[in-house]
Design a protein around this motif. Structure first.
Motif, PDB file in Angstrom:
ATOM      1  N   ILE A   1     -46.236  -5.809  -9.126  1.00 52.65           N
ATOM      2  CA  ILE A   1     -45.693  -5.135  -9.325  1.00 52.65           C
ATOM      3  C   ILE A   1     -45.178  -4.160  -7.970  1.00 52.65           C
ATOM      4  N   VAL A   2     -44.082  -3.541  -7.814  1.00 54.79           N
ATOM      5  CA  VAL A   2     -43.855  -2.351  -6.996  1.00 54.79           C
ATOM      6  C   VAL A   2     -42.621  -1.632  -7.355  1.00 54.79           C
ATOM      7  N   ALA A   3     -43.018  -0.400  -7.922  1.00 54.96           N
ATOM      8  CA  ALA A   3     -41.861   0.043  -8.655  1.00 54.96           C
ATOM      9  C   ALA A   3     -42.679   2.180  -8.050  1.00 54.96           C
ATOM     10  N   SER A   4     -41.513   3.296  -8.462  1.00 52.77           N
ATOM     11  CA  SER A   4     -41.722   5.076  -8.440  1.00 52.77           C
ATOM     12  C   SER A   4     -43.088   4.706  -8.226  1.00 52.77           C
ATOM     13  N   GLU A   5     -43.984   6.325  -7.916  1.00 56.08           N
ATOM     14  CA  GLU A   5     -45.622   5.786  -8.646  1.00 56.08           C
ATOM     15  C   GLU A   5     -45.188   7.300  -9.439  1.00 56.08           C
ATOM     16  N   THR A   6     -44.376   8.392  -9.891  1.00 58.09           N
ATOM     17  CA  THR A   6     -44.089   9.081 -10.921  1.00 58.09           C
ATOM     18  C   THR A   6     -43.510   7.930 -12.085  1.00 58.09           C
ATOM     19  N   GLY A   7     -42.924   6.376 -12.088  1.00 58.46           N
ATOM     20  CA  GLY A   7     -41.866   6.202 -12.701  1.00 58.46           C
ATOM     21  C   GLY A   7     -40.742   6.105 -13.100  1.00 58.46           C
ATOM     22  N   SER A   8     -39.730   6.845 -11.789  1.00 59.91           N
ATOM     23  CA  SER A   8     -38.848   7.216 -11.952  1.00 59.91           C
ATOM     24  C   SER A   8     -37.254   6.015 -12.007  1.00 59.91           C
ATOM     25  N   THR A   9     -36.403   6.166 -12.539  1.00 58.04           N
ATOM     26  CA  THR A   9     -35.505   5.433 -12.633  1.00 58.04           C
ATOM     27  C   THR A   9     -34.263   6.050 -12.184  1.00 58.04           C
ATOM     28  N   GLU A  10     -34.085   7.080 -11.657  1.00 54.28           N
ATOM     29  CA  GLU A  10     -33.138   7.595 -10.817  1.00 54.28           C
ATOM     30  C   GLU A  10     -32.712   6.990 -10.062  1.00 54.28           C
ATOM     31  N   ASP A  11     -31.546   7.628  -9.268  1.00 54.58           N
ATOM     32  CA  ASP A  11     -30.954   6.617  -8.570  1.00 54.58           C
ATOM     33  C   ASP A  11     -32.062   6.878  -6.887  1.00 54.58           C
ATOM     34  N   ALA A  12     -32.291   5.922  -6.019  1.00 52.49           N
ATOM     35  CA  ALA A  12     -32.742   6.704  -4.788  1.00 52.49           C
ATOM     36  C   ALA A  12     -32.164   7.484  -3.230  1.00 52.49           C
ATOM     37  N   TYR A  13     -31.960   8.515  -2.617  1.00 50.96           N
ATOM     38  CA  TYR A  13     -32.100   8.471  -1.871  1.00 50.96           C
ATOM     39  C   TYR A  13     -33.113   8.751  -0.415  1.00 50.96           C
ATOM     40  N   PHE A  14     -31.956   8.504   1.014  1.00 52.49           N
ATOM     41  CA  PHE A  14     -32.995   8.477   2.153  1.00 52.49           C
ATOM     42  C   PHE A  14     -31.554   8.906   3.160  1.00 52.49           C
TER      43      PHE A  14
ATOM     44  N   TYR B   1     -28.005   5.368  -1.895  1.00 55.02           N
ATOM     45  CA  TYR B   1     -27.234   6.624  -1.217  1.00 55.02           C
ATOM     46  C   TYR B   1     -27.780   6.734   0.198  1.00 55.02           C
ATOM     47  N   TYR B   2     -27.591   7.007   1.587  1.00 54.03           N
ATOM     48  CA  TYR B   2     -28.174   7.333   2.443  1.00 54.03           C
ATOM     49  C   TYR B   2     -27.142   7.140   3.601  1.00 54.03           C
ATOM     50  N   HIS B   3     -27.738   8.451   4.595  1.00 53.24           N
ATOM     51  CA  HIS B   3     -27.148   8.825   5.028  1.00 53.24           C
ATOM     52  C   HIS B   3     -27.078   8.912   6.808  1.00 53.24           C
ATOM     53  N   ASN B   4     -25.917   8.976   7.439  1.00 50.84           N
ATOM     54  CA  ASN B   4     -26.614   8.462   9.258  1.00 50.84           C
ATOM     55  C   ASN B   4     -25.604   8.861   9.925  1.00 50.84           C
ATOM     56  N   THR B   5     -26.292   9.186  11.020  1.00 48.82           N
ATOM     57  CA  THR B   5     -24.936   9.496  12.425  1.00 48.82           C
ATOM     58  C   THR B   5     -24.621   8.876  13.555  1.00 48.82           C
ATOM     59  N   TYR B   6     -23.330   8.553  13.932  1.00 49.32           N
ATOM     60  CA  TYR B   6     -22.618   7.858  15.196  1.00 49.32           C
ATOM     61  C   TYR B   6     -21.978   9.183  16.038  1.00 49.32           C
ATOM     62  N   ASP B   7     -22.993   8.849  17.573  1.00 49.72           N
ATOM     63  CA  ASP B   7     -21.944   9.248  18.669  1.00 49.72           C
ATOM     64  C   ASP B   7     -20.833   7.836  19.174  1.00 49.72           C
ATOM     65  N   TYR B   8     -19.172   8.761  19.083  1.00 52.52           N
ATOM     66  CA  TYR B   8     -17.611   8.224  19.579  1.00 52.52           C
ATOM     67  C   TYR B   8     -18.162   9.283  20.893  1.00 52.52           C
ATOM     68  N   ASP B   9     -17.870   7.916  21.832  1.00 49.60           N
ATOM     69  CA  ASP B   9     -17.374   8.271  23.148  1.00 49.60           C
ATOM     70  C   ASP B   9     -15.843   8.297  23.061  1.00 49.60           C
ATOM     71  N   TYR B  10     -15.250   8.710  23.990  1.00 53.62           N
ATOM     72  CA  TYR B  10     -13.809   9.549  23.990  1.00 53.62           C
ATOM     73  C   TYR B  10     -13.741   9.738  25.473  1.00 53.62           C
ATOM     74  N   TYR B  11     -12.975   8.998  26.610  1.00 55.02           N
ATOM     75  CA  TYR B  11     -13.109   8.721  27.484  1.00 55.02           C
ATOM     76  C   TYR B  11     -14.183  10.126  28.196  1.00 55.02           C
ATOM     77  N   GLY B  12     -15.488  10.014  27.412  1.00 55.74           N
ATOM     78  CA  GLY B  12     -16.687  11.118  28.154  1.00 55.74           C
ATOM     79  C   GLY B  12     -17.171  11.844  27.537  1.00 55.74           C
ATOM     80  N   TYR B  13     -16.462  12.693  26.074  1.00 54.22           N
ATOM     81  CA  TYR B  13     -16.874  13.243  25.670  1.00 54.22           C
ATOM     82  C   TYR B  13     -17.622  12.533  24.443  1.00 54.22           C
ATOM     83  N   ILE B  14     -18.765  12.991  24.066  1.00 49.66           N
ATOM     84  CA  ILE B  14     -18.820  12.820  23.209  1.00 49.66           C
ATOM     85  C   ILE B  14     -19.275  13.480  21.459  1.00 49.66           C
ATOM     86  N   TYR B  15     -18.455  12.358  20.681  1.00 51.34           N
ATOM     87  CA  TYR B  15     -18.378  13.106  19.458  1.00 51.34           C
ATOM     88  C   TYR B  15     -18.826  12.849  17.986  1.00 51.34           C
TER      89      TYR B  15
END
Length: 676
Positions: free
Chosen positions: A198-211, A280-294
């Motif tokens: 069995i692989v499960a939360s150490e605290t027994g949590s069943t809430e949604d996961a975030y990273f 849920y998860y979060h990430n960032t992306y770099d976009y190159d617009y004619y030499g400018y990085i957004y």
């Protein structure tokens, strides 16, 4: 499962028998060596023992300069065992019992050692031996193991978001032996084991996961909420074997020692992914617009349902072995084996968000494949001078691997749809993107899947000289094909992508998928970036020199030097391991992964190995033993994640003698004293 699952208390072992070069037909479902572990048995005297081992944290040198509040590796290891055997009824019934205590606390740099729980195991063995009369004996064995690997404390994850692995292993066996006559011996065995993992939360949590893959200020991924990938894994097997040994002297041109046998097994595995259905998860992306990085921040929500996946397997084998002594100087070992294997993808109920059956059944495939294999074996030993001083030995054998669960264990049949939504913050609102829906490909195994096969050849001699010494030379060659791995079908759509190795400047043209290909378990990689590859294979050759001194004048020694080479293309060629079967991991299912992969040194390749083992009887009832092991380091390939849609690992420089870990110098020595 293809790898050992049951951990055996070493102090319950009487001896280990290894069959490798020229193994008889009794040993099947293997490409390398077969091991028979003989456990201890009680006797008419009460005998026992206690052993203890430890590593203290003060013995660990671990400062690697890691930039963290907890920069060092720490470990404390404790292991103890106790055994006891003796009579229940003298000359008739005996018992043997064992217990092993295991605790291992270790934390990697970045983790708080003081807040880290210990890995643990409590293992119990019990064996009864019953002698009904002078000709009939029965052993009954039982074993249980309560174990757990709780996660180390981490400054990057809350306890509720971490998962430990815990389980129970059970094993049982009955072995019946009967001497039918002074020339005929019968043995019947039944054994089985099962496990709950069995692989499960150490605290027994069943809430949604975030990273958070890109936390503010940078650094490693951070986790909170519940654990994002919990599961419950159950597996086990039952097996029976019956063998009859009969000695026939002076029959058909010599003496024959026959052994006839039948072996059968049935096993299954089932995994239930018990996720809460959203992470849920979060990430960032770099976009190159004619030499400018957004830089853009995106937050994602993934919804899907729990599901089952697993496998079933059946096998039956029959064999005959004959040790045929034509004369006092020549013996042939002849064997023939037949194996039947069936792999099954089971049917499973479809589950709702709470993990309960919906009433709908997802059909499996029975059989996913079947194997019918015939394995001939032949070997000989010839006493050159008739004085047992010089013996020439040789062998040839066909060896087939057995079916393992990983061959049809993944992916899940008709897996659930993963629904992706995005937002500008953790709190939403969430925008559902139907075009992002993803579902694992249907279960697919080549119905003509073949069993991995090895042709093994050996030839050598051994010569005894003086009273206590011998030396020998053996040549060994193994040719293996039809290994089981991922096969990439030629139904993907790609565009060419130029790529430059940032270290060497070498130019490559990669394949960036527009439509992902179908993959299945097969004996060949299929469509890859290297059109010359037509199958998984490995080749091994070795020359082995031995020098032995049997025990005399208070000491003995065994020495062996091996010069060898191991090459090929195996399903796990991107891994650090050569021998594990594939399960759910999709490593090797991208065409770009096969860049520079074929015909390279394999992970276990060690060209030079020198091993010396010696034992000494010393004055005052003291004993010493030592083992010296000098060996080449393992090779490694330089890999890089290439920037395609699937971002696979590709080999820039294959494993070679130039890319090899340092030579290893290992020395073990033990000394002890006996007290009357």
């Amino acid at each position: 499962t293809g790898t050992p699952w049951i951990y055996v208390n070493p102090d319950t072992i009487q001896e280990v028998q290894v069959s490798h070069i020229g193994a008889s037909a009794e040993s099947g479902t293997m490409l390398g060596a077969a091991l028979n572990v003989v456990t201890k048995t009680g006797s008419n005297q009460f005998k026992g023992g206690v052993n203890a081992y430890f590593i203290d944290d003060s013995m660990v040198d671990s400062d690697i300069g890691f930039d963290s509040e907890h920069p060092e590796f720490h470990q404390e290891f404790r292991q103890a065992s106790a055994t006891l055997g003796g009579p229940i009824k003298k000359d008739r019934v005996w018992f043997f019992a064992g217990y092993e205590y295991y605790r291992n606390t270790q934390s990697m740099p970045g983790s708080d050692f003081e807040a880290t729980p210990a890995w643990y195991a409590d293992r119990f063995d019990l064996k009864f031996s019953i002698r009904f009369n002078d000709s009939n004996l029965m052993d009954v064995k039982g074993y249980t193991d309560d174990w757990g690997w709780p996660p180390a404390a981490s400054e990057y994850a809350t306890p509720s978001a971490q998962a430990g692995e815990k389980g129970d292993n059970q094993m049982w066996a009955i072995n019946y032996q009967s001497v039918l006559s002074d020339r005929t011996f019968l043995e019947a065995r039944y054994a089985g084991w099962d496990t709950l993992d069995i692989v499960a939360s150490e605290t027994g949590s069943t809430e949604d996961a975030y990273f958070d893959l890109a936390p503010p200020g940078g650094g490693p991924t951070t986790y909170w909420g519940g654990y994002w990938w919990p599961y419950r894994y159950e597996t086990g097997i039952d097996q029976v074997s019956v063998s009859l040994t009969h000695f026939a002297d002076d029959w058909v041109a010599g003496d024959h020692d026959f052994k006839f046998g039948i072996q059968a097994s049935q096993g299954e595995a089932r995994t239930k992914l018990t996720t809460t259905g959203t992470y849920y998860y979060h990430n960032t992306y770099d976009y190159d617009y004619y030499g400018y990085i957004y830089t853009y921040d995106y937050y994602y929500k993934v919804d899907f349902l729990p599901y089952y996946y697993g496998n079933e397997q059946e096998s039956v084998a029959v064999y005959i072995d004959d040790s045929w002594s034509i004369s006092d100087r020549l013996t042939f070992n002849l064997g023939l084996r037949y194996d039947y294997h069936k792999g099954i993808i089971p049917s499973y109920p479809r589950l709702d968000k709470d993990g309960q059956p919906t009433g709908e059944t997802i059909p499996g495939i029975d059989p996913a494949f079947t194997w019918n294999n015939i394995s001939p074996r032949i070997g000989f030993a010839y006493d050159v001078g008739g004085d047992s001083k010089t013996v020439i030995r040789g062998s040839f054998g066909v060896y087939y691997d057995g079916n393992v669960g990983g061959n049809c264990n993944s992916p899940a049949p008709d897996g659930p749809v993963y629904r992706y939504s995005w937002s500008d913050s953790w709190d939403g609102p969430w925008t559902y993107e139907p075009d992002w829906d993803w579902q694992s490909a249907p279960v697919s195994v080549d119905p003509n899947l073949k069993a991995p096969r090895t042709l093994q050849y050996s030839i050598g001699f051994e010569h005894a000289f003086m009273d206590n010494y011998s030396f020998g030379v053996t040549g060994l060659y193994k040719d293996t094909k039809d290994l089981v791995g991922w096969e990439i079908m030629d139904d993907g759509v790609y565009e060419e992508l130029p790529f430059t190795d940032p270290f060497t400047g070498n130019q490559y043209t990669l394949l960036d998928p527009i439509v992902d290909p179908t993959v299945r378990k097969g004996n060949q990689p299929g469509f890859t970036i290297d059109p010359e590859i037509d199958g998984y294979w490995q080749e091994y050759w070795a020359v082995i020199f031995t020098f032995n001194r049997r025990f005399a004048d208070f000491w003995s020694m065994k020495a062996e030097y091996t010069y060898s080479e191991s090459t090929g293309l195996i399903p796990a060629f991107l891994s650090q391991r050569q021998f594990n079967p594939l399960y759910g991991g999709k490593s090797g299912s991208d065409p770009n992964s096969y860049l520079n992969a074929n015909d390279q040194r394999l992970q276990g390749d060690r060209p030079h190995m020198l091993r010396v083992q010696a034992n000494f009887e010393l004055p005052y009832q003291m004993r010493a033993n030592t083992m010296i092991n000098l060996q080449s380091g393992r090779p490694y390939s330089r890999q890089i994640n290439v920037p395609t849609a699937r971002n696979p690992a590709a080999i820039m420089e294959p494993a070679s003698d130039e890319q090899r870990h340092p030579f290893q110098y290992l020395w073990d020595i033990g000394i002890g004293k006996q007290f009357n």
